[in-house]
Design a protein around this motif. Sequence first.
Motif, PDB file in Angstrom:
ATOM      1  N   HIS A 113     -12.656  41.418 -12.908  1.00 58.13           N
ATOM      2  CA  HIS A 113     -13.353  41.520 -11.616  1.00 58.13           C
ATOM      3  C   HIS A 113     -13.874  42.933 -11.406  1.00 58.13           C
ATOM      4  O   HIS A 113     -13.202  43.904 -11.729  1.00 58.13           O
ATOM      5  CB  HIS A 113     -12.421  41.144 -10.467  1.00 58.13           C
ATOM      6  CG  HIS A 113     -11.692  39.857 -10.671  1.00 58.13           C
ATOM      7  ND1 HIS A 113     -12.336  38.641 -10.719  1.00 58.13           N
ATOM      8  CD2 HIS A 113     -10.377  39.603 -10.856  1.00 58.13           C
ATOM      9  CE1 HIS A 113     -11.443  37.687 -10.919  1.00 58.13           C
ATOM     10  NE2 HIS A 113     -10.250  38.241 -11.010  1.00 58.13           N
ATOM     11  N   ASP A 114     -15.067  43.021 -10.840  1.00 59.60           N
ATOM     12  CA  ASP A 114     -15.686  44.317 -10.560  1.00 59.60           C
ATOM     13  C   ASP A 114     -14.784  45.188  -9.679  1.00 59.60           C
ATOM     14  O   ASP A 114     -14.604  46.375  -9.946  1.00 59.60           O
ATOM     15  CB  ASP A 114     -17.054  44.090  -9.892  1.00 59.60           C
ATOM     16  CG  ASP A 114     -17.857  45.372  -9.799  1.00 59.60           C
ATOM     17  OD1 ASP A 114     -17.980  46.072 -10.833  1.00 59.60           O
ATOM     18  OD2 ASP A 114     -18.362  45.680  -8.703  1.00 59.60           O
ATOM     19  N   HIS A 115     -14.183  44.581  -8.655  1.00 62.29           N
ATOM     20  CA  HIS A 115     -13.320  45.354  -7.747  1.00 62.29           C
ATOM     21  C   HIS A 115     -12.106  45.911  -8.480  1.00 62.29           C
ATOM     22  O   HIS A 115     -11.667  47.017  -8.192  1.00 62.29           O
ATOM     23  CB  HIS A 115     -12.909  44.537  -6.508  1.00 62.29           C
ATOM     24  CG  HIS A 115     -12.230  43.240  -6.808  1.00 62.29           C
ATOM     25  ND1 HIS A 115     -10.885  43.130  -7.034  1.00 62.29           N
ATOM     26  CD2 HIS A 115     -12.733  41.986  -6.916  1.00 62.29           C
ATOM     27  CE1 HIS A 115     -10.574  41.857  -7.254  1.00 62.29           C
ATOM     28  NE2 HIS A 115     -11.680  41.139  -7.190  1.00 62.29           N
ATOM     29  N   CYS A 116     -11.581  45.175  -9.447  1.00 58.81           N
ATOM     30  CA  CYS A 116     -10.437  45.663 -10.220  1.00 58.81           C
ATOM     31  C   CYS A 116     -10.846  46.817 -11.135  1.00 58.81           C
ATOM     32  O   CYS A 116     -10.118  47.806 -11.256  1.00 58.81           O
ATOM     33  CB  CYS A 116      -9.820  44.532 -11.049  1.00 58.81           C
ATOM     34  SG  CYS A 116      -8.906  43.317 -10.076  1.00 58.81           S
ATOM     35  N   GLN A 117     -11.992  46.692 -11.773  1.00 57.47           N
ATOM     36  CA  GLN A 117     -12.471  47.747 -12.667  1.00 57.47           C
ATOM     37  C   GLN A 117     -12.744  49.042 -11.896  1.00 57.47           C
ATOM     38  O   GLN A 117     -12.388  50.129 -12.353  1.00 57.47           O
ATOM     39  CB  GLN A 117     -13.715  47.287 -13.428  1.00 57.47           C
ATOM     40  CG  GLN A 117     -13.448  46.161 -14.420  1.00 57.47           C
ATOM     41  CD  GLN A 117     -12.431  46.553 -15.488  1.00 57.47           C
ATOM     42  OE1 GLN A 117     -12.517  47.613 -16.093  1.00 57.47           O
ATOM     43  NE2 GLN A 117     -11.443  45.690 -15.701  1.00 57.47           N
ATOM     44  N   LYS A 118     -13.364  48.920 -10.722  1.00 55.55           N
ATOM     45  CA  LYS A 118     -13.639  50.103  -9.890  1.00 55.55           C
ATOM     46  C   LYS A 118     -12.342  50.718  -9.377  1.00 55.55           C
ATOM     47  O   LYS A 118     -12.210  51.933  -9.295  1.00 55.55           O
ATOM     48  CB  LYS A 118     -14.552  49.730  -8.723  1.00 55.55           C
ATOM     49  CG  LYS A 118     -15.988  49.523  -9.157  1.00 55.55           C
ATOM     50  CD  LYS A 118     -16.895  49.223  -7.994  1.00 55.55           C
ATOM     51  CE  LYS A 118     -18.338  49.135  -8.486  1.00 55.55           C
ATOM     52  NZ  LYS A 118     -19.192  48.395  -7.573  1.00 55.55           N
ATOM     53  N   CYS A 119     -11.387  49.870  -9.053  1.00 55.28           N
ATOM     54  CA  CYS A 119     -10.094  50.348  -8.576  1.00 55.28           C
ATOM     55  C   CYS A 119      -9.363  51.103  -9.691  1.00 55.28           C
ATOM     56  O   CYS A 119      -8.813  52.174  -9.466  1.00 55.28           O
ATOM     57  CB  CYS A 119      -9.249  49.180  -8.071  1.00 55.28           C
ATOM     58  SG  CYS A 119      -7.711  49.683  -7.277  1.00 55.28           S
ATOM     59  N   ALA A 120      -9.385  50.541 -10.892  1.00 54.14           N
ATOM     60  CA  ALA A 120      -8.738  51.196 -12.037  1.00 54.14           C
ATOM     61  C   ALA A 120      -9.320  52.591 -12.244  1.00 54.14           C
ATOM     62  O   ALA A 120      -8.581  53.565 -12.444  1.00 54.14           O
ATOM     63  CB  ALA A 120      -8.896  50.353 -13.296  1.00 54.14           C
ATOM     64  N   GLU A 121     -10.632  52.691 -12.177  1.00 55.05           N
ATOM     65  CA  GLU A 121     -11.314  53.975 -12.343  1.00 55.05           C
ATOM     66  C   GLU A 121     -10.840  54.987 -11.291  1.00 55.05           C
ATOM     67  O   GLU A 121     -10.510  56.130 -11.613  1.00 55.05           O
ATOM     68  CB  GLU A 121     -12.822  53.737 -12.198  1.00 55.05           C
ATOM     69  CG  GLU A 121     -13.697  54.840 -12.732  1.00 55.05           C
ATOM     70  CD  GLU A 121     -15.176  54.450 -12.599  1.00 55.05           C
ATOM     71  OE1 GLU A 121     -15.900  55.196 -11.913  1.00 55.05           O
ATOM     72  OE2 GLU A 121     -15.584  53.413 -13.166  1.00 55.05           O
ATOM     73  N   ALA A 122     -10.776  54.561 -10.034  1.00 53.85           N
ATOM     74  CA  ALA A 122     -10.326  55.435  -8.944  1.00 53.85           C
ATOM     75  C   ALA A 122      -8.858  55.829  -9.133  1.00 53.85           C
ATOM     76  O   ALA A 122      -8.481  56.981  -8.899  1.00 53.85           O
ATOM     77  CB  ALA A 122     -10.518  54.743  -7.597  1.00 53.85           C
ATOM     78  N   CYS A 123      -8.054  54.881  -9.590  1.00 57.40           N
ATOM     79  CA  CYS A 123      -6.625  55.152  -9.802  1.00 57.40           C
ATOM     80  C   CYS A 123      -6.408  56.183 -10.907  1.00 57.40           C
ATOM     81  O   CYS A 123      -5.589  57.098 -10.751  1.00 57.40           O
ATOM     82  CB  CYS A 123      -5.880  53.863 -10.151  1.00 57.40           C
ATOM     83  SG  CYS A 123      -5.641  52.753  -8.752  1.00 57.40           S
ATOM     84  N   PHE A 124      -7.121  56.038 -12.013  1.00 57.51           N
ATOM     85  CA  PHE A 124      -6.956  56.982 -13.121  1.00 57.51           C
ATOM     86  C   PHE A 124      -7.445  58.378 -12.733  1.00 57.51           C
ATOM     87  O   PHE A 124      -6.819  59.382 -13.080  1.00 57.51           O
ATOM     88  CB  PHE A 124      -7.656  56.488 -14.388  1.00 57.51           C
ATOM     89  CG  PHE A 124      -7.002  55.272 -14.998  1.00 57.51           C
ATOM     90  CD1 PHE A 124      -5.614  55.172 -15.110  1.00 57.51           C
ATOM     91  CD2 PHE A 124      -7.766  54.210 -15.452  1.00 57.51           C
ATOM     92  CE1 PHE A 124      -5.007  54.048 -15.661  1.00 57.51           C
ATOM     93  CE2 PHE A 124      -7.168  53.077 -16.003  1.00 57.51           C
ATOM     94  CZ  PHE A 124      -5.791  52.996 -16.109  1.00 57.51           C
ATOM     95  N   LYS A 125      -8.533  58.449 -11.978  1.00 60.79           N
ATOM     96  CA  LYS A 125      -9.044  59.738 -11.501  1.00 60.79           C
ATOM     97  C   LYS A 125      -8.006  60.393 -10.591  1.00 60.79           C
ATOM     98  O   LYS A 125      -7.730  61.587 -10.691  1.00 60.79           O
ATOM     99  CB  LYS A 125     -10.372  59.517 -10.758  1.00 60.79           C
ATOM    100  CG  LYS A 125     -10.966  60.788 -10.198  1.00 60.79           C
ATOM    101  CD  LYS A 125     -12.242  60.525  -9.402  1.00 60.79           C
ATOM    102  CE  LYS A 125     -12.730  61.804  -8.750  1.00 60.79           C
ATOM    103  NZ  LYS A 125     -13.824  61.546  -7.806  1.00 60.79           N
ATOM    104  N   CYS A 126      -7.414  59.602  -9.712  1.00 55.00           N
ATOM    105  CA  CYS A 126      -6.424  60.104  -8.778  1.00 55.00           C
ATOM    106  C   CYS A 126      -5.146  60.541  -9.511  1.00 55.00           C
ATOM    107  O   CYS A 126      -4.567  61.574  -9.195  1.00 55.00           O
ATOM    108  CB  CYS A 126      -6.110  59.045  -7.730  1.00 55.00           C
ATOM    109  SG  CYS A 126      -5.188  59.681  -6.304  1.00 55.00           S
ATOM    110  N   ALA A 127      -4.730  59.755 -10.494  1.00 51.69           N
ATOM    111  CA  ALA A 127      -3.534  60.106 -11.279  1.00 51.69           C
ATOM    112  C   ALA A 127      -3.714  61.470 -11.932  1.00 51.69           C
ATOM    113  O   ALA A 127      -2.810  62.309 -11.904  1.00 51.69           O
ATOM    114  CB  ALA A 127      -3.256  59.040 -12.327  1.00 51.69           C
TER     115      ALA A 127
END
Length: 108
Positions: free
Chosen positions: A87-101
């Motif tokens: 899902h697009d929302h999951c992929q965008k969320c993963a990107e934001a999570c890794f950046k934040c980590a």
Amino acid sequence: MSHEQHLELIQTLHECMTACNHCYDACLKEEDTKMMAECIRLDRECADICNYLEQALSRNTPFVSELAAVCAKICEACGNECKKHDHDHCQKCAEACFKCAEACKSVA
């Protein structure tokens, strides 16, 4: 470090929290919510810790490194789960999570 020195991290935390809340809401609308259960759970955990750390930084917490280390761990877990889903929302969320980590690790 003062609040001003953490402005970039605060922004990154806010973006991650927003992405997780959006993913959480979108996952609840997916047909197979059972398959999305872990993603939904981690979206909540991640949004909550990002929100908490954002607030703590704005009040100049003395626990920056400890909280940032926990936040990085949760963001990574959420990102790893989200990237499993197409899902697009999951992929965008993963990107934001890794950046934040990564941002959290830099102050942990």
